[in-house]
Design a protein around this motif. Structure first.
Motif, short mmCIF file in Angstrom:
data_model
loop_
_atom_site.label_atom_id
_atom_site.label_comp_id
_atom_site.label_asym_id
_atom_site.label_seq_id
_atom_site.Cartn_x
_atom_site.Cartn_y
_atom_site.Cartn_z
N TYR A 251 0.93 -1.19 0.16
CA TYR A 251 0.03 -0.07 0.15
C TYR A 251 0.83 1.24 -0.09
CZ TYR A 251 -3.33 3.41 1.50
OH TYR A 251 -4.12 4.66 1.79
N GLU A 252 0.59 2.27 -0.79
CA GLU A 252 1.31 3.50 -0.90
C GLU A 252 0.43 4.62 -0.70
OE1 GLU A 252 3.50 3.61 -4.69
OE2 GLU A 252 4.84 2.08 -3.97
N GLY A 253 -0.88 4.58 -0.87
CA GLY A 253 -1.79 5.62 -0.46
C GLY A 253 -2.93 5.55 -1.18
N ARG A 254 -3.89 6.55 -0.97
CA ARG A 254 -5.22 6.62 -1.56
C ARG A 254 -5.01 6.94 -3.08
NH1 ARG A 254 -9.72 7.31 2.03
NH2 ARG A 254 -10.83 8.22 0.08
N GLY A 255 -5.86 6.50 -3.75
CA GLY A 255 -5.78 7.04 -5.26
C GLY A 255 -7.10 7.83 -5.57
N GLY A 256 -7.91 7.41 -6.72
CA GLY A 256 -8.97 8.00 -7.06
C GLY A 256 -10.23 7.61 -6.07
N PRO A 257 -11.38 7.72 -6.30
CA PRO A 257 -12.64 7.60 -5.23
C PRO A 257 -12.66 6.04 -5.30
CG PRO A 257 -13.15 9.20 -7.19
CD PRO A 257 -11.78 8.90 -7.36
N SER A 258 -12.54 5.70 -4.19
CA SER A 258 -12.68 4.50 -3.75
C SER A 258 -11.55 3.40 -4.45
CB SER A 258 -13.97 3.82 -4.27
OG SER A 258 -14.10 2.33 -3.72
N GLU A 259 -10.25 4.12 -4.68
CA GLU A 259 -9.32 3.57 -5.17
C GLU A 259 -8.11 3.56 -4.37
OE1 GLU A 259 -10.38 3.43 -9.98
OE2 GLU A 259 -8.88 4.61 -9.23
N VAL A 260 -6.88 2.71 -4.47
CA VAL A 260 -5.77 2.73 -3.73
C VAL A 260 -4.49 2.75 -4.81
CG1 VAL A 260 -6.58 1.77 -1.60
CG2 VAL A 260 -5.37 0.36 -3.25
#
Length: 186
Positions: free
Chosen positions: A105-114
């Motif tokens: 895991y590196e962080g949050r992405g777009g909506p509901s994505e990582v």
């Protein structure tokens, strides 16, 4: 490198060893000092080819014929369904446990994505990690699966593709709604 190839060739394995040494030399030259798991990529491609060949053999065995043509509607349905399914597998928060053995895991992405990075524990593990975190890479596998599905189970395949196509449409509507809401507030 040349010395190693000559030593291996002198060990009695001849052409096979010479070919392996040449392949290793080519891979090392390609890598240009970077960690690129070419052997893992070869394995992933071999699995893909084996699955396609197996499906073709099964189709022949079961006397399944390829469709005479593929309707434009099917292409659009499969394109949108492939898009959503590949993003669901490669980026969705809920599917992270499927990717966890191959990613970090590196962080949050777009909506509901990582956003995830690929683990480099081994060539195969790294290659699988790259495949399952890249929606563009997964598209080939998923679209091929839908294509095979059209040969063996067209009704189920269209239903699954239609479901993911509806999710694609829903995503775009959510994003449009959020943008309109932001515009109205700002």
């Amino acid at each position: 490198m040349q010395e190693q190839a000559e030593k291996l060739q002198g060990s009695g394995n001849g052409v096979a060893v010479n070919g392996a040494a040449a392949a290793k030399a080519e891979a090392d030259a390609y890598r240009n000092g970077e960690d690129r798991p070419l052997g893992g990529y070869v394995l992933v491609m071999a699995v893909f080819a084996a699955l396609v060949a197996g499906a073709a053999g099964l189709a022949r065995l079961k006397h399944r014929r390829l469709p005479e043509d593929v309707a434009v509607w099917d292409v659009l349905l499969i394109a949108a369904g492939t898009h959503k399914l590949s993003r669901t597998i490669s980026k969705n928060s809920v599917t992270a446990p499927l990717r966890a053995p191959f990613t970090r895991y590196e962080g949050r992405g777009g909506p509901s994505e990582v956003m995830e990075g690929v683990r480099a524990a081994s060539g195969v593990r790294h290659s699988i990690g790259e495949l399952i975190t890249c929606p563009f890479c997964l598209d080939v596998w998923i679209a091929t699966g839908f294509g095979i599905g059209l040969v063996f189970a067209p009704r189920v395949t269209r239903l699954v593709a239609a479901t993911f196509t509806a999710l694609t449409g829903s995503d775009f509507l959510h994003l449009a709604y959020a943008r309109a809401q932001q515009a109205a507030e700002g």
